[in-house]
Design an enzyme around this catalytic site. Structure first.
Site, PDB file in Angstrom:
ATOM      1  CD  GLN A 234      -3.078  -0.452  -0.076  1.00 20.68           C
ATOM      2  OE1 GLN A 234      -3.173   0.728  -0.370  1.00 20.68           O
ATOM      3  NE2 GLN A 234      -3.778  -1.399  -0.688  1.00 20.68           N
ATOM      4  CB  SER A 235       4.232   1.935  -1.331  1.00 20.68           C
ATOM      5  OG  SER A 235       5.036   3.058  -1.587  1.00 20.68           O
ATOM      6  CG  ASN A 236       0.651   6.757   0.580  1.00 21.36           C
ATOM      7  OD1 ASN A 236      -0.485   6.611   0.151  1.00 21.36           O
ATOM      8  ND2 ASN A 236       0.948   6.633   1.869  1.00 21.36           N
TER       9      ASN A 236
END
Length: 342
Positions: free
Chosen positions: A80-82
């Site tokens: 879920q890396s921005n």
């Protein structure tokens, strides 16, 4: 010439962010926490696919990539890396291909975590997605990303890797030197004295860049970096190295003393990407009191740390929260967030 800024103006930069981002007083939240006036700098409003702090950082990486003639961006990060999502967005905006590697950093993820939020946006914007099984193996993840880049070169592509681990020139941090100057101009025009700034401290680029920039522009405002992935004893030397790396990159004097580097890991447990009571409370308070959306991984932790600090004050202070975005990740935590509703 500012001896701490050195060659900053010479660095290739590709404008991507909506700037300046606003600073707002969170009056309702301030009233619930006692002695503090809580302000927020809305770097969740930098634009480009739901924004966030990574957009400022990518201006320098994309600038460097385009200067080298790259046609493909690569990055590795959490599922879920921005940062991954922002890199995919920057690539789409500039007409580049993008390969991303998603690392397993959160234990026992739900199906929603694997498919919703940032992952959905990555795929929607056309990324080629790879997976890496160990979320705590920075060297191995970087090595595998290098192998993907080598494969692309064999196919005639011109890849450029956006690095996250130490040991690389910290181009990303330069975006937050710019942000520090912007912030100081804003609070001067608002005639607000800021007593302390709170910001997420993960890779160290935002925290170190902001701190470096503040000191380079003559500000002594204390900065609390809130640990989101590592404990304080591991994060402190990482930040010190990152500030030295910035100075080396700019061929400049390092304006940051060891005593300037402050980190807080009180709200880190049980670990990266996992919620706790303080983070749950911060998310709910921000949403219900201010319609500000903070995420469980980064900004929820920062706000939780700020709230704890505010509740222990004996004298009035003005506190500034750097909202670094992360909004898409909220949807991957639907089950945990619903469980925390009261």
């Amino acid at each position: 010439m500012n001896q701490a800024l050195g060659r900053l103006s010479e660095m290739p930069r590709c404008p991507l962010a909506h700037r300046p981002t606003p600073i707002e007083l969170l009056g309702n939240l301030s009233a619930t926490t006692g002695k503090a006036n809580i302000y927020v700098k809305r770097d969740d409003c930098t634009g480009l696919a739901l924004g966030g702090n990574k957009i400022r950082q990518l201006e320098y990486y994309v600038g460097a990539a385009e200067a080298k003639g790259a046609d493909t961006l690569l990055i590795t990060g959490a599922v879920q890396s921005n940062y991954v999502r922002s890199t995919v967005a920057a690539a789409a905006k500039r007409g580049l291909a993008c390969h991303v590697q998603l690392e397993e950093r959160v234990p026992d993820p739900t199906d929603l975590y694997r498919t919703s939020g940032n992952v959905l946006l990555d795929e929607l914007m056309g990324a080629t997605v790879h997976h890496y099984p160990d979320g705590e193996d920075e060297a191995g993840a970087d090595r595998r990303l290098g192998e993907i880049a080598d494969d692309l070169r064999q196919q005639g592509r011109r890849p450029y890797i956006v690095p996250l681990s130490p040991g690389h020139p910290p181009l990303a941090a330069l975006g937050y030197i710019d942000a520090a100057e912007e912030l100081l101009e804003q609070i001067a025009s608002m005639d607000v004295h800021v007593d302390r700034i709170f910001v997420a401290s993960g890779s160290g680029n935002t925290h170190a860049g902001l701190l470096y920039g503040l000191r380079a522009f003559g500000s002594s405002i204390p900065v609390t970096g809130v640990c989101v992935r590592r404990t304080a004893d591991l994060q402190l030397p990482r930040l010190a190295r990152r500030c030295e790396e910035i100075a080396n990159l700019l061929d400049a004097q390092n304006p940051v003393a060891d005593s300037d580097i402050e980190v807080d890991d009180d709200v880190l447990a049980p670990g990266y990407g996992r919620m706790n009571d303080a983070v749950t409370e911060a998310i709910n308070l921000a949403a219900r009191k201010e319609a500000i959306l903070v995420d469980p991984v980064y900004t929820g932790r920062v706000l939780a740390s700020l709230i704890a600090y505010a509740r222990n004050l004996t004298d009035k202070e003005n506190l500034l929260f750097i909202h670094t975005g992360g909004t898409p990740a909220i949807f991957a935590y639907e089950h945990e967030l619903r469980a925390g509703l009261t």
